[in-house]
Design an enzyme around this catalytic site. Structure first.
Site, PDB file in Angstrom:
ATOM      1  N   HIS A 109       0.819  -1.221   0.000  1.00  0.00           N
ATOM      2  CA  HIS A 109       0.000   0.000   0.000  1.00  0.00           C
ATOM      3  C   HIS A 109       0.849   1.266   0.000  1.00  0.00           C
ATOM      4  O   HIS A 109       0.344   2.346  -0.313  1.00  0.00           O
ATOM      5  CB  HIS A 109      -0.983  -0.005   1.172  1.00  0.00           C
ATOM      6  N   ASP A 139       0.030  -7.579   1.265  1.00  0.00           N
ATOM      7  CA  ASP A 139       0.457  -6.203   1.505  1.00  0.00           C
ATOM      8  C   ASP A 139       1.978  -6.112   1.633  1.00  0.00           C
ATOM      9  O   ASP A 139       2.499  -5.422   2.516  1.00  0.00           O
ATOM     10  CB  ASP A 139      -0.207  -5.605   2.748  1.00  0.00           C
ATOM     11  N   SER A 215       4.661   2.496   7.984  1.00  0.00           N
ATOM     12  CA  SER A 215       4.326   1.345   7.153  1.00  0.00           C
ATOM     13  C   SER A 215       5.494   0.931   6.278  1.00  0.00           C
ATOM     14  O   SER A 215       6.101   1.763   5.593  1.00  0.00           O
ATOM     15  CB  SER A 215       3.125   1.664   6.254  1.00  0.00           C
TER      16      SER A 215
END
Length: 466
Positions: A109, A139, A215
């Site tokens: 992402h 992911d 992230s």
């Protein structure tokens, strides 16, 4: 850092085999007082990078003045309503160098849809990066930068199954774009499932502060090795509240090993499906606690059936690693390579047995026969497919035959009615559905009213439509 200085010496003393009286003593040397994470951070931080992406987004002008004749008299059609206007959208995240030649792992992402990806090292050097693998369901993504032959610092990948609740961990990343930041905490959970994050929902939970921008960064253990990749937080306001989730390093290693040199990750398939053992099931089967997956369905002549697995068996573990539910079983299998064997730790009528099963790629028979339905009927806008083990795996459906909805056009009749991707079409009126061709023909010749029954996540639902 000062509260940590008080905690760590006490923790280390509590774990030492000294008499009780000695455990209550205060630090007596400068070395005990100066306990710090600094050496660990200095060794690990150079392998954690900042990732900046740029995406060109096309927008349409919406001002009512753009269609006004008087306005257009002076400005012409350059601002005509509906004319696309480009806007550059930026984003940021983190990544981890896992190979000296510039292979970087991050979250999918972070880089999804990006037109340009720029990697900035801890020492401020910058590189253009290209995507060499993107696993949306996991992911995870792999990036590659051209180092011109120079070896980059790396983080070694550790076995995430060695983690225990209570272990100290550090999160390193670039939260909010303020620059590389380190936070500390403990492992709060090692097998979190049913979080609603991704198809392979099996995560390490930590209270180390994780915020937007972390992230794709690094979660490291006290040996300085990578144990996870932070991917999501639980938050009501977008900030860290002490509940963060990281993809275990064993899954990261599976992607790196399979796709780091241009290959493709293939998730092993054994041809067995079931449900989590509930409290009632555990009591009925004489289990001490509700754990494992009770087998309900076996693919005919599939690896599990050939190995001797039977309906009613309870899969408690894979290769000695505990399995709590179907998501845990999928994770355990997904980290193993196709072509090898796995040992299923099974309880059969209360007796423990081990079953060796071959790990194969999911069969692609029958072909999907993708068909887009249209016209004035309830399924118009739905892309339907014939299910096979491979198609079912792609759609995250625990079924191997029948007809399923693969995609639905937004705003279509099927979307407005309430059908969803992953629905298995069981019946239309009184006709059972076995193949795409049957359903397509039936929808062309059947008039209202319709009664369409679907299987959604193991539960049936009927749409009665006029």
């Amino acid at each position: 850092m000062k509260p940590l200085l008080a905690i760590l010496p006490a923790l280390l003393l509590a774990l030492s085999p000294l008499p009780v009286a000695a455990q209550e003593t205060v630090p007596t040397t400068q070395a005990q007082i100066d306990l710090t994470f600094a050496p660990l951070v200095k060794a690990a931080a150079p392998a954690v990078v900042n990732i900046y992406t740029r995406t060109v987004v096309k927008e349409r002008a919406t001002s009512p003045f753009f269609d006004d004749p008087f306005f257009r008299q002076f400005f012409g059609d350059q601002f005509k309503s509906g004319q696309p206007k480009e806007r550059v959208q930026g984003s940021l995240g983190s990544g981890v160098i896992v190979r000296t030649d510039g292979l970087i792992v991050t979250n999918n992402h972070v880089i999804k849809g990006a037109d340009q990806i720029r990697v900035v090292l801890n020492d401020k050097r910058e590189f253009e990066a290209k995507v060499i693998a993107a696993e949306e369901r996991l992911d995870l993504a792999l990036l590659k930068v051209d180092t011109k032959g120079e070896a980059l610092p790396i983080l070694s990948i550790r076995d995430s199954d060695e983690l225990e609740v209570g272990d100290l961990v550090l999160a390193i990343g670039n939260p909010f774009g303020v620059g590389q930041t380190v936070t500390s905490g403990i492992v709060s959970g090692v097998a979190r499932t049913n979080t609603g994050i991704g198809d392979f929902g099996y995560f390490i939970q930590t209270d180390a502060a994780i915020n937007p921008g972390n992230s794709g960064g690094a979660l490291i253990g006290m040996d300085g090795k990578l144990v996870g990749v932070p991917t999501a937080i639980f938050s009501k306001n977008g900030g860290s509240v002490g509940i963060g989730f990281a993809i275990p390093s064993n899954m990261v290693a599976a992607v790196v090993n399979a796709e780091g040199n241009g290959g493709k990750l293939i998730r092993p398939w054994i041809g067995a499906a079931g449900e989590a053992v509930t409290v009632d099931i555990a009591k009925s089967l004489g289990l001490a606690r509700p754990i494992g997956v009770v087998v309900q369905q076996l693919y005919a002549k599939g690896p599990a059936e050939r190995a001797g697995l039977k309906p009613g068996d309870i899969i408690l573990g894979v290769n000695g690693r505990e399995v709590e539910d179907p998501e845990g079983l999928r994770f355990r299998l997904a980290t193993l390579p196709v072509g090898q064997t796995a040992t299923l730790n099974v309880s059969r009528k209360g007796e423990p047995i081990d079953i060796s099963v071959n790990l194969i790629a999911p069969p692609e028979d029958p072909a999907p026969h993708e068909t887009q339905l249209d016209g004035r009927q309830p399924l118009s806008g739905a892309l339907i497919v014939d299910l096979s083990p491979a198609t079912g795996d792609d759609l995250n459906i625990n079924a191997w035959d029948g007809v399923a909805i693969a995609k639905i056009k937004r705003g279509s009749i099927a979307d407005r009615v309430g059908f969803e991707s992953g629905d298995i079409i069981v019946k239309v009126n009184d006709s059972k559905i076995a193949a795409v061709a049957d359903l397509a023909a039936l929808m062309e010749t059947t008039a209202a009213p319709w009664a369409i029954t679907v299987n959604r996540g193991g539960k049936t639902k009927t749409f009665d439509l006029d």
